[in-house]
Scaffold this motif. Structure first.
Motif, PDB file in Angstrom:
ATOM      1  N   SER A   1      31.407   1.047 -21.026  1.00 17.20           N
ATOM      2  CA  SER A   1      30.616   1.963 -20.190  1.00 17.20           C
ATOM      3  C   SER A   1      29.191   1.470 -19.971  1.00 17.20           C
ATOM      4  CB  SER A   1      30.574   3.349 -20.835  1.00 17.20           C
ATOM      5  OG  SER A   1      29.859   3.321 -22.069  1.00 17.20           O
ATOM      6  N   ILE A   2      28.947   0.207 -20.277  1.00 17.91           N
ATOM      7  CA  ILE A   2      27.569  -0.296 -20.332  1.00 17.91           C
ATOM      8  C   ILE A   2      26.846  -0.248 -18.990  1.00 17.91           C
ATOM      9  CG2 ILE A   2      28.133  -2.752 -19.937  1.00 17.91           C
ATOM     10  CD1 ILE A   2      26.130  -3.356 -22.241  1.00 17.91           C
ATOM     11  N   LEU A   3      27.577  -0.363 -17.878  1.00 17.48           N
ATOM     12  CA  LEU A   3      26.920  -0.330 -16.561  1.00 17.48           C
ATOM     13  C   LEU A   3      26.391   1.059 -16.224  1.00 17.48           C
ATOM     14  CD1 LEU A   3      29.179  -2.611 -14.318  1.00 17.48           C
ATOM     15  CD2 LEU A   3      26.925  -3.130 -15.269  1.00 17.48           C
ATOM     16  N   SER A   4      26.906   2.090 -16.894  1.00 15.17           N
ATOM     17  CA  SER A   4      26.411   3.449 -16.670  1.00 15.17           C
ATOM     18  C   SER A   4      25.565   3.956 -17.829  1.00 15.17           C
ATOM     19  CB  SER A   4      27.587   4.412 -16.458  1.00 15.17           C
ATOM     20  OG  SER A   4      28.167   4.240 -15.198  1.00 15.17           O
ATOM     21  N   LEU A   5      25.977   3.617 -19.041  1.00 12.93           N
ATOM     22  CA  LEU A   5      25.295   4.144 -20.221  1.00 12.93           C
ATOM     23  C   LEU A   5      24.114   3.282 -20.653  1.00 12.93           C
ATOM     24  CD1 LEU A   5      25.742   6.618 -22.003  1.00 12.93           C
ATOM     25  CD2 LEU A   5      27.073   5.194 -23.551  1.00 12.93           C
ATOM     26  N   GLY A   6      24.065   2.049 -20.165  1.00 15.23           N
ATOM     27  CA  GLY A   6      22.963   1.176 -20.521  1.00 15.23           C
ATOM     28  C   GLY A   6      23.230   0.390 -21.794  1.00 15.23           C
ATOM     29  N   PRO A   7      22.241  -0.346 -22.275  1.00 10.65           N
ATOM     30  CA  PRO A   7      22.429  -1.248 -23.422  1.00 10.65           C
ATOM     31  C   PRO A   7      22.945  -0.571 -24.676  1.00 10.65           C
ATOM     32  CG  PRO A   7      20.320  -1.649 -22.349  1.00 10.65           C
ATOM     33  CD  PRO A   7      20.878  -0.415 -21.723  1.00 10.65           C
ATOM     34  N   ALA A   8      22.607   0.700 -24.879  1.00  5.48           N
ATOM     35  CA  ALA A   8      23.020   1.400 -26.103  1.00  5.48           C
ATOM     36  C   ALA A   8      24.523   1.581 -26.185  1.00  5.48           C
ATOM     37  CB  ALA A   8      22.331   2.756 -26.196  1.00  5.48           C
ATOM     38  N   ALA A   9      25.250   1.367 -25.096  1.00  5.91           N
ATOM     39  CA  ALA A   9      26.706   1.527 -25.110  1.00  5.91           C
ATOM     40  C   ALA A   9      27.350   0.645 -26.169  1.00  5.91           C
ATOM     41  CB  ALA A   9      27.281   1.208 -23.734  1.00  5.91           C
ATOM     42  N   LYS A  10      26.733  -0.481 -26.497  1.00  7.01           N
ATOM     43  CA  LYS A  10      27.301  -1.421 -27.469  1.00  7.01           C
ATOM     44  C   LYS A  10      27.031  -1.009 -28.909  1.00  7.01           C
ATOM     45  CE  LYS A  10      26.938  -5.816 -26.773  1.00  7.01           C
ATOM     46  NZ  LYS A  10      26.397  -7.165 -26.541  1.00  7.01           N
ATOM     47  N   ASN A  11      26.150  -0.042 -29.111  1.00  6.51           N
ATOM     48  CA  ASN A  11      25.699   0.288 -30.463  1.00  6.51           C
ATOM     49  C   ASN A  11      26.320   1.585 -30.971  1.00  6.51           C
ATOM     50  OD1 ASN A  11      23.517  -1.392 -29.065  1.00  6.51           O
ATOM     51  ND2 ASN A  11      22.957  -1.571 -31.203  1.00  6.51           N
ATOM     52  N   ILE A  12      26.149   1.852 -32.240  1.00  7.52           N
ATOM     53  CA  ILE A  12      26.741   3.031 -32.868  1.00  7.52           C
ATOM     54  C   ILE A  12      26.282   4.307 -32.189  1.00  7.52           C
ATOM     55  CG2 ILE A  12      26.777   4.383 -35.002  1.00  7.52           C
ATOM     56  CD1 ILE A  12      26.523   1.633 -36.460  1.00  7.52           C
ATOM     57  N   ASP A  13      24.999   4.415 -31.900  1.00  6.67           N
ATOM     58  CA  ASP A  13      24.494   5.646 -31.301  1.00  6.67           C
ATOM     59  C   ASP A  13      24.918   5.791 -29.843  1.00  6.67           C
ATOM     60  OD1 ASP A  13      23.003   8.000 -32.017  1.00  6.67           O
ATOM     61  OD2 ASP A  13      21.473   7.368 -30.592  1.00  6.67           O
TER      62      ASP A  13
ATOM     63  N   VAL B   1      24.044  -4.408 -45.358  1.00  4.63           N
ATOM     64  CA  VAL B   1      23.188  -3.349 -44.825  1.00  4.63           C
ATOM     65  C   VAL B   1      23.482  -3.168 -43.343  1.00  4.63           C
ATOM     66  CG1 VAL B   1      21.351  -3.806 -46.490  1.00  4.63           C
ATOM     67  CG2 VAL B   1      21.317  -4.956 -44.268  1.00  4.63           C
ATOM     68  N   MET B   2      23.097  -2.010 -42.837  1.00  3.64           N
ATOM     69  CA  MET B   2      23.214  -1.739 -41.412  1.00  3.64           C
ATOM     70  C   MET B   2      21.916  -2.147 -40.714  1.00  3.64           C
ATOM     71  SD  MET B   2      26.222  -0.504 -40.961  1.00  3.64           S
ATOM     72  CE  MET B   2      26.086   0.179 -39.312  1.00  3.64           C
ATOM     73  N   ARG B   3      22.060  -2.680 -39.516  1.00  2.00           N
ATOM     74  CA  ARG B   3      20.863  -2.952 -38.733  1.00  2.00           C
ATOM     75  C   ARG B   3      20.333  -1.659 -38.115  1.00  2.00           C
ATOM     76  NH1 ARG B   3      20.147  -7.857 -34.390  1.00  2.00           N
ATOM     77  NH2 ARG B   3      17.894  -7.674 -34.133  1.00  2.00           N
ATOM     78  N   SER B   4      21.244  -0.763 -37.768  1.00  4.89           N
ATOM     79  CA  SER B   4      20.851   0.507 -37.160  1.00  4.89           C
ATOM     80  C   SER B   4      20.262   1.435 -38.227  1.00  4.89           C
ATOM     81  CB  SER B   4      22.057   1.166 -36.498  1.00  4.89           C
ATOM     82  OG  SER B   4      23.118   1.302 -37.421  1.00  4.89           O
ATOM     83  N   PRO B   5      19.399   2.363 -37.851  1.00  8.10           N
ATOM     84  CA  PRO B   5      18.734   3.242 -38.819  1.00  8.10           C
ATOM     85  C   PRO B   5      19.659   4.345 -39.321  1.00  8.10           C
ATOM     86  CG  PRO B   5      18.055   3.806 -36.589  1.00  8.10           C
ATOM     87  CD  PRO B   5      18.905   2.579 -36.468  1.00  8.10           C
ATOM     88  N   TYR B   6      19.181   5.107 -40.281  1.00  5.72           N
ATOM     89  CA  TYR B   6      19.953   6.201 -40.864  1.00  5.72           C
ATOM     90  C   TYR B   6      20.399   7.224 -39.824  1.00  5.72           C
ATOM     91  CZ  TYR B   6      19.701   5.412 -45.929  1.00  5.72           C
ATOM     92  OH  TYR B   6      19.910   4.934 -47.203  1.00  5.72           O
ATOM     93  N   LYS B   7      19.596   7.447 -38.807  1.00  8.19           N
ATOM     94  CA  LYS B   7      19.932   8.496 -37.832  1.00  8.19           C
ATOM     95  C   LYS B   7      21.077   8.095 -36.915  1.00  8.19           C
ATOM     96  CE  LYS B   7      16.241   7.047 -34.648  1.00  8.19           C
ATOM     97  NZ  LYS B   7      14.995   7.482 -33.987  1.00  8.19           N
ATOM     98  N   HIS B   8      21.470   6.817 -36.922  1.00  6.92           N
ATOM     99  CA  HIS B   8      22.601   6.372 -36.123  1.00  6.92           C
ATOM    100  C   HIS B   8      23.859   6.344 -36.997  1.00  6.92           C
ATOM    101  CE1 HIS B   8      19.970   4.090 -32.954  1.00  6.92           C
ATOM    102  NE2 HIS B   8      19.717   5.382 -33.038  1.00  6.92           N
ATOM    103  N   HIS B   9      24.729   7.310 -36.791  1.00 11.14           N
ATOM    104  CA  HIS B   9      25.969   7.375 -37.565  1.00 11.14           C
ATOM    105  C   HIS B   9      27.013   8.094 -36.721  1.00 11.14           C
ATOM    106  CE1 HIS B   9      25.109  11.633 -38.428  1.00 11.14           C
ATOM    107  NE2 HIS B   9      23.869  11.250 -38.685  1.00 11.14           N
ATOM    108  N   THR B  10      28.221   8.247 -37.263  1.00 13.00           N
ATOM    109  CA  THR B  10      29.328   8.784 -36.469  1.00 13.00           C
ATOM    110  C   THR B  10      29.419  10.299 -36.499  1.00 13.00           C
ATOM    111  OG1 THR B  10      30.799   8.503 -38.367  1.00 13.00           O
ATOM    112  CG2 THR B  10      30.712   6.695 -36.766  1.00 13.00           C
ATOM    113  N   GLY B  11      28.687  10.955 -37.376  1.00 14.97           N
ATOM    114  CA  GLY B  11      28.819  12.402 -37.527  1.00 14.97           C
ATOM    115  C   GLY B  11      28.108  13.197 -36.450  1.00 14.97           C
ATOM    116  N   PRO B  12      28.651  14.357 -36.063  1.00 19.24           N
ATOM    117  CA  PRO B  12      27.958  15.259 -35.142  1.00 19.24           C
ATOM    118  C   PRO B  12      26.646  15.742 -35.733  1.00 19.24           C
ATOM    119  CG  PRO B  12      30.286  15.850 -35.342  1.00 19.24           C
ATOM    120  CD  PRO B  12      30.000  14.854 -36.417  1.00 19.24           C
ATOM    121  N   SER B  13      25.717  16.114 -34.877  1.00 20.02           N
ATOM    122  CA  SER B  13      24.372  16.473 -35.333  1.00 20.02           C
ATOM    123  C   SER B  13      24.374  17.681 -36.259  1.00 20.02           C
ATOM    124  CB  SER B  13      23.469  16.744 -34.120  1.00 20.02           C
ATOM    125  OG  SER B  13      24.013  17.789 -33.327  1.00 20.02           O
TER     126      SER B  13
END
Length: 461
Positions: free
Chosen positions: A401-413, A97-109
């Motif tokens: 890019s984590i120093l500019s983008l913040g913690p989310a830089a490591k995650n799919i979203d 399973v993914m830890r991230s939710p359904y809304k976090h994926h690689t596709g454009p909105s």
């Protein structure tokens, strides 16, 4: 031990955890789309994305909607196919399973979402997975199946024809020549590009210092699960506190193994590995107001390894049975017998194998012949654009890019957040360069601009 229920949910979390424990095959098949050879590279392009992992796929798909297509968009990666490291690492730890939710994926909105992709394959879902999809449709916390996430990712690749422009290419050096960048490999293959986006992945961490031992030692992310959980290994010692360790532990327990869990710090269970606000404006804006040293401290404060909240309820059962024992605030000190190790708290435990599950760290950047400010190996970028310097046309996304983008830089979203900054900057530059866009490209750019920022200003040549 800490259990932090910080889910973005109104309903109480249900304890129907069969989604974790059911054995199933790859119901939603995904293709290993092989890359072209570096020798077949075009000599020149407009945009090069270095990295064909989840971040590279996500950014490339969004660039496609901006009109970067065919030979205007080239993807380079040292691996053989898209998302290879992610696929292999999740397979090695038997992640389902993914830890991230359904809304976090690689596709454009504007494309088919992961949630809709699962809905279209509804008959293939187990009963528990159907319920998770139902929760997602309610806007509640829901856990996507890994194989559907991967299948959707390859759908994104094919939908945007990314596989037709992807090349196996290990970047040795990047340097500026006039107004363009030259990307070169060890075999003197090279390509010239106006814009370059580095979307490199992470490498396996070996941060835990393990003393010399004769006990079999494995790294779960780089070793097949059938090797470290073989029949001869019944007493398993797992080192690490995060989600990787949790998946390894669950797989071992379900195979009837006895597990000793060694954690340097504290046993923590959370819905996500970072607070939710860092995927949203309130968290992003507050992070960008901090100085670089303050950002470093904030990242250190946030990043503590944690298992999923669902693992807590499963592990509680095995703890009561005596097949899982947790040792917090301790490390392996030494081997004291052929099959025994001593911990720093002086306890001695029997082990057949030690499995390192310490997660990932940023991979090494290629040689870049350009002055880039760094802090402990991480680039200091222009926050608003993730550019290494104003007007350089060199951008960095993903973990680096984590120093500019913040913690989310490591995650799919984090790829979505990165592309919002990078691609709008590229669009603005293309607009100012007096390039005459076709009507289709004009419409694409304005549609993406609206989806990113809600603005409606037309772009003209």
């Amino acid at each position: 031990m800490r259990v932090i229920n910080d889910c973005d949910s109104l309903l109480k979390m249900e304890k129907n955890l069969s989604i974790f424990t059911e054995e199933f095959g790859n119901r939603a098949e995904y293709e290993h789309l092989k890359f072209k050879e570096a020798s077949d590279l075009p000599k020149k392009t407009k945009l090069v994305i270095v990295g064909a992992g989840l971040a590279g796929i996500s950014i490339a798909a969004k660039a496609w909607h901006l009109g970067f297509r065919n030979e205007d968009l080239i993807i380079l990666d040292e691996n053989d196919y898209f998302a290879k490291q992610f696929i292999e690492r999740t397979r090695n730890i038997n992640q389902k399973v993914m830890r991230s939710p359904y809304k976090h994926h690689t596709g454009p909105s504007q494309d088919l979402s992961l949630s809709d992709f699962a809905r279209l394959n509804y008959k293939k879902l187990s009963r528990a997975e159907k319920h998770q999809l139902y929760l997602d449709r309610l806007g509640e916390r829901a856990i996507p199946p890994l194989d559907f996430f991967l299948s959707h990712t390859i759908h994104v690749v094919i939908k945007h024809s990314l596989h037709t422009n992807a090349y196996k290419f290990k970047v040795k050096e990047i340097y500026k020549k006039g107004d363009s960048w030259i990307i070169e490999d060890d075999n003197n293959n090279l390509i010239q590009s106006k814009y370059v986006i580095l979307a490199l992945g992470s490498k396996v961490s070996n941060s835990n210092q393990i003393p010399p031992m004769t006990v079999p030692l494995f790294n779960s992310l780089s070793t097949s699960i059938n090797d470290y959980l073989s029949e001869k290994n019944q007493d398993i010692c797992v080192v690490g506190s995060g989600n990787t360790a949790a998946h390894v532990i669950l797989s071992a327990l379900l195979r009837g193994k006895k597990v000793n869990w060694i954690i340097r710090n504290e046993e923590i269970y959370k819905c996500t590995d970072i607070p939710h606000e860092y995927w949203r404006d309130e968290g992003l804006s507050s992070f960008m107001k901090l100085s670089i040293p303050e950002r470093e401290l904030k990242l250190k404060e946030i990043f503590h390894g944690s298992a999923m909240l669902e693992h807590f309820y499963l592990f509680r059962y095995f703890k009561k049975r005596g097949s899982l024992k947790v040792y917090e605030h301790t490390v392996i000190e030494k081997q004291v017998a052929l099959d025994k190790i001593q911990l720093s708290n002086k306890e001695i435990i029997h082990v057949d194998a030690v499995v390192l599950s310490n997660g990932l760290v940023p991979s090494k950047l290629p040689s870049i012949q350009f002055d880039i400010l760094t802090k402990k190996g991480l680039p200091i970028l222009i926050d608003e654009t993730l550019e290494v310097a104003k007007g350089s046309n060199l951008y960095i996304a993903s973990t680096h890019s984590i120093l500019s983008l913040g913690p989310a830089a490591k995650n799919i979203d984090g790829a979505r957040l990165a592309s919002e900054r990078i691609l709008i900057d590229i669009v603005n530059k293309e607009n100012k360069s007096n390039i005459l866009y076709s009507n289709d490209l004009n419409n694409s750019i304005n549609r993406v601009r609206r989806s990113f920022f809600g603005t409606t200003g037309a772009i003209t040549g």
